[in-house]
Design an enzyme around this catalytic site. Structure first.
Site, short mmCIF file in Angstrom:
data_model
loop_
_atom_site.label_atom_id
_atom_site.label_comp_id
_atom_site.label_asym_id
_atom_site.label_seq_id
_atom_site.Cartn_x
_atom_site.Cartn_y
_atom_site.Cartn_z
N TYR A 199 -45.21 -5.68 -40.09
CA TYR A 199 -46.32 -5.35 -39.19
C TYR A 199 -47.66 -5.84 -39.73
CZ TYR A 199 -43.12 -2.81 -36.25
OH TYR A 199 -42.09 -2.50 -35.41
N ARG B 186 -47.83 -9.25 -38.33
CA ARG B 186 -48.10 -9.20 -36.87
C ARG B 186 -49.57 -8.86 -36.62
NH1 ARG B 186 -43.99 -10.16 -38.18
NH2 ARG B 186 -44.91 -12.21 -37.92
N VAL C 184 -47.96 -4.19 -27.77
CA VAL C 184 -48.68 -3.39 -28.77
C VAL C 184 -49.98 -4.06 -29.21
CG1 VAL C 184 -46.58 -2.27 -29.60
CG2 VAL C 184 -47.34 -4.40 -30.69
N ASP C 185 -50.31 -5.21 -28.61
CA ASP C 185 -51.57 -5.87 -28.92
C ASP C 185 -52.71 -5.25 -28.11
OD1 ASP C 185 -51.91 -7.40 -26.32
OD2 ASP C 185 -50.00 -8.23 -26.97
N HIS D 202 -45.61 1.51 -25.90
CA HIS D 202 -44.88 1.35 -27.17
C HIS D 202 -45.78 1.39 -28.39
CE1 HIS D 202 -41.66 -0.78 -24.55
NE2 HIS D 202 -41.50 0.52 -24.56
N SER E 136 -38.84 -8.88 -18.86
CA SER E 136 -37.45 -9.12 -18.44
C SER E 136 -36.86 -7.92 -17.72
CB SER E 136 -36.59 -9.44 -19.66
OG SER E 136 -36.55 -8.31 -20.53
N ILE F 278 -42.76 -14.46 -8.13
CA ILE F 278 -43.52 -15.68 -8.41
C ILE F 278 -43.01 -16.22 -9.75
CG2 ILE F 278 -45.82 -16.64 -8.83
CD1 ILE F 278 -46.94 -14.25 -7.21
#
Length: 230
Positions: A53, A56, A88-89, A104, A171, A210
């Site tokens: 992390y 990240r 999570v950004d 999340h 997804s 789309i």
């Protein structure tokens, strides 16, 4: 003012340079997801989890919101926009969006391993030995696999009040987030932007898929939203 509710996933952040959650082989940066995103992984090797992390977090601080984030923020001039993100950004916030619910967790926040209530802002590396004011080790403020999603009830309440539902870059495979679309009222139009969209079954709503990237899809959909009478 109509309420536009937006569900976003990794696809919208990918265009800012943030890697999507899983590579084609199911690994993230060479790690099995359960090694770095589960309570078991934390208990087995907290240093590995923290290092993962930390990388990240450092990457996040080097990237910027893209046009899709900015279009969503600009739509607040015309709609009451609420964003429910699996990401999570903080790119939605930096892009200008004011109402963002993180399902999340958030990469730039940490909390104690014993409580979910005391959340701290954190932009540097987090290491073993970093503690809260009570001397308890801190961990990433991330909802790991196998943990409850505390914000899911709030997300459901938001979905139930939508006049328009927009889904971007997901997804629709990760639950409980993927089940949120089942709470939208049946008369609400649904738009789904993704270059490889999942098949949505048994949704009674008007649905427009789309098959474009987040940026291209939002460029196209923006005009429709502003020129249609929903």
């Amino acid at each position: 003012m109509k309420k536009l509710v937006v569900i976003t996933g990794a696809g919208i952040s990918a265009e800012s340079g943030i890697k999507t959650f899983r590579d084609a082989d199911g690994l993230w940066e060479g790690h099995d997801i359960m090694e770095v995103a589960s309570p078991i992984g934390w208990n087995n090797n907290p240093e590995l989890v923290l290092d993962f992390y930390n990388k990240r977090r450092a990457q996040l601080l080097e990237v910027h919101p893209n046009e899709a984030h900015q279009i969503l923020a600009n739509l607040e001039q015309h709609f009451h926009v609420e964003i429910i993100t699996q990401n999570v950004d903080d790119l939605h916030e930096r892009g200008g969006s004011k109402n963002v619910l993180h399902l999340h967790g958030e990469l730039l926040k940490v909390r104690s391993i014993t409580t979910k209530n005391e959340i701290l802002d954190w932009k540097t590396d987090l290491n073993l030995g970093d503690t809260d004011k009570h001397g308890v080790q801190l961990r990433p403020h991330i909802v790991w696999f196998g943990e409850d999603v505390p914000a899911i009830e709030t997300a459901i309440e938001i979905i139930e009040t939508a006049d328009i539902l927009l889904i971007i870059g997901t997804s629709l495979q990760v639950y409980p987030a993927a089940g949120l679309i089942n709470y939208v009222n049946s008369n609400v139009p649904v738009f789904y932007i993704d270059p490889k969209p999942a098949t949505i079954y048994d949704l009674p709503n008007p649905l427009e898929v789309i098959s474009l990237s987040a940026v291209e899809g939002m460029q196209q959909l923006k005009e429709k939203l502003l020129n249609s009478n929903f």
